[in-house]
Scaffold this active site. Structure first.
Site, PDB file in Angstrom:
ATOM      1  N   TYR A 145      39.663   6.437  56.458  1.00  0.00           N
ATOM      2  CA  TYR A 145      38.250   6.649  56.779  1.00  0.00           C
ATOM      3  C   TYR A 145      37.774   7.887  56.049  1.00  0.00           C
ATOM      4  O   TYR A 145      38.424   8.932  56.096  1.00  0.00           O
ATOM      5  CB  TYR A 145      38.083   6.828  58.285  1.00  0.00           C
ATOM      6  N   ASP A 240      41.153  13.528  50.548  1.00  0.00           N
ATOM      7  CA  ASP A 240      40.248  13.750  51.669  1.00  0.00           C
ATOM      8  C   ASP A 240      41.045  14.478  52.744  1.00  0.00           C
ATOM      9  O   ASP A 240      41.782  13.864  53.505  1.00  0.00           O
ATOM     10  CB  ASP A 240      39.698  12.415  52.180  1.00  0.00           C
ATOM     11  N   LYS A 268      35.622  19.655  59.505  1.00  0.00           N
ATOM     12  CA  LYS A 268      36.333  19.925  60.766  1.00  0.00           C
ATOM     13  C   LYS A 268      36.780  21.385  60.918  1.00  0.00           C
ATOM     14  O   LYS A 268      35.948  22.233  61.195  1.00  0.00           O
ATOM     15  CB  LYS A 268      37.462  18.910  60.926  1.00  0.00           C
TER      16      LYS A 268
END
Ligand SMILES: *Cc1c(COP(=O)(O)O)cnc(C)c1O
Length: 428
Positions: A145, A240, A268
């Site tokens: 994702y 990522d 994050k």
């Protein structure tokens, strides 16, 4: 059953006001059934809902809360920054400071651009890879994702997978025609894709440790292989690390596995709990971004002083303490405890863990790709989730999410968790 009357009232109203009652789909608990609780406050490894119930939290706001919730250094930094103004839209010194810290921690990053979410980071990194290579095609992997970027919502993980539509409606087929989707941990399929598309592949984007369809690890040599084939073909390797960055090590998965990607995406943890994203890499590539180069990218709130201040405080804590040693120790303790509990209850599980990221799959087969993750008994997971919640343990409300440990989790928290698991697993 513990009471959640106030949460239920709020959710009823939220359903009238927001689609599904939430602002991000996984929060709606649809994958496990039931209704979400509303959080009153969070501190350390614990959260309290509006009905006063307390939980040990393994979601950690989906990763950012690596220091636990509301750590004093971050709260103080945000308060101090807010006194000086919440947004300027013109350079501020905190941007330079966070950029310096990211570069110091991640050697593959020579230059970095801040943005506001992980989605923006991956979207922009892909645009940049295409601009740099003057090629269109991108390889991504099943179950990975990368946020809700149009061209990457193909066989995506996280909420997209949880709800059974890893391919989103509203994305024209023409937007994804340049996206090549391959199984993770399968080198042969990557070779074949490069052979079939000579000189056309701009890059490979991946979660070096996939954490959005549960958690599974790259096979020995797999990341090295991806590094070699991209270098040999003039394609870019894009890590990522929105989840794994500053989570698996200060330098992320790339430090842990000793790989130097061309571009990296962050989010994050580097926002300390405020909305943030960033992408960076070799200066020669990054300098193609506007205003220096022809690849356009921008953001009104990018480099926001509150987010920068929170990120700086978070990174300082991670640099100045033995956080990763602590996280490894806690992770190992939780892993052993959960494994033992499952064995005693005769429930076959696969406990995948790396550092402070973990996932419990309900299958007797090892899981190292999406296909393996799909073999997990999701009804069993849902019963496990609700059983644990009743015991005051909050796990991610989907099989296809990672669990996170923070440095604020105590041995007592883990003990309580293992005890609860021993009890709940017996009822499955
Ligand atoms: C969370 C996540 C994203 C998306 O970040 P947002 O801030 O939610 O847009 C992208 N990639 C990975 C690997 C993630 O875990």
């Amino acid at each position: 059953m513990i009471s959640r009357v106030k949460s239920e009232q709020l959710f009823a109203e939220a359903l009238q006001l927001m689609p599904g009652g939430v602002n991000s789909p996984v929060r709606a608990f649809r994958a496990v059934g039931g209704q979400p609780f509303f959080v009153q406050k969070a501190k350390g490894a614990h959260i309290w809902d509006v009905d006063g119930n307390e939980y040990v939290d393994y979601v950690c706001t989906w990763g950012p809360a690596i220091l636990g919730h509301a750590p004093p250094p971050i709260i103080e930094a945000v308060q101090r920054a807010a006194q000086a103004g919440t947004s300027f839209g013109i350079p501020n010194p905190l941007e330079v400071s966070l950029a310096r810290k990211i570069r110091a921690a991640v050697p593959s990053v020579q230059k970095v651009r801040m943005c506001n979410s992980g989605t923006e980071a991956t979207m922009s990194a892909i645009r940049l890879a295409r601009g740099y290579t003057r090629r269109d095609k991108i390889i991504k992997f099943e179950g990975c994702y990368h946020g809700h970027v149009d061209s990457l919502l193909v066989k995506a993980g996280s909420g997209a997978l949880t709800f059974g539509y890893p391919d989103s409606a509203g994305v024209p087929a023409s937007f994804t025609q340049h996206t090549i989707v391959l199984p993770f941990n399968n080198a042969e399929s990557v070779k074949v894709a490069f052979e079939a598309n000579p000189g056309q592949i701009a890059g490979i984007i991946l979660e070096p440790v996939p954490g959005n369809s549960g958690v599974y690890l790259p096979h020995l040599g797999y990341l090295e292989f991806l590094r070699e084939i991209t270098a040999a073909t003039g394609a870019l390797l894009i890590f990522d690390e929105v989840m794994t960055g500053f989570r698996l090590a200060l330098g992320g998965a790339q430090q842990r596995f000793g790989i130097r990607p061309d571009l990296s995406c962050f989010g994050k943890i580097i926002g300390g709990g405020l909305p943030v994203g960033a992408f960076g890499g070799r200066a020669e590539i990054m300098d193609l971004l506007a205003p220096l180069g022809p690849v356009y990218q921008a953001g009104t709130l990018s480099g926001n002083p509150l987010a920068m201040a929170a990120g700086i405080a978070a990174l300082d804590q991670l640099v100045d303490t033995d956080a990763y040693v602590v996280l490894e120790k806690l992770g190992a303790q939780l892993e052993t405890g959960l494994r033992d509990a499952a064995r005693a209850a005769r429930v076959p599980i696969q406990l995948n863990r790396i550092g402070s990221m973990f996932c419990t799959y309900f299958t007797d087969q090892p899981v190292h790709d999406l296909q393996g993750a799909m073999r997990s008994d999701r009804q069993r997971f849902a019963r496990f989730f609700h059983g644990m919640l009743e015991e005051g343990i909050y796990l991610a409300p989907s099989q296809f999410e990672a669990g996170f440990i923070s440095v604020a989790h105590s041995e007592a928290d883990l003990g309580k968790t293992v005890e609860a698991a021993a009890k709940v697993l017996k009822t499955l």
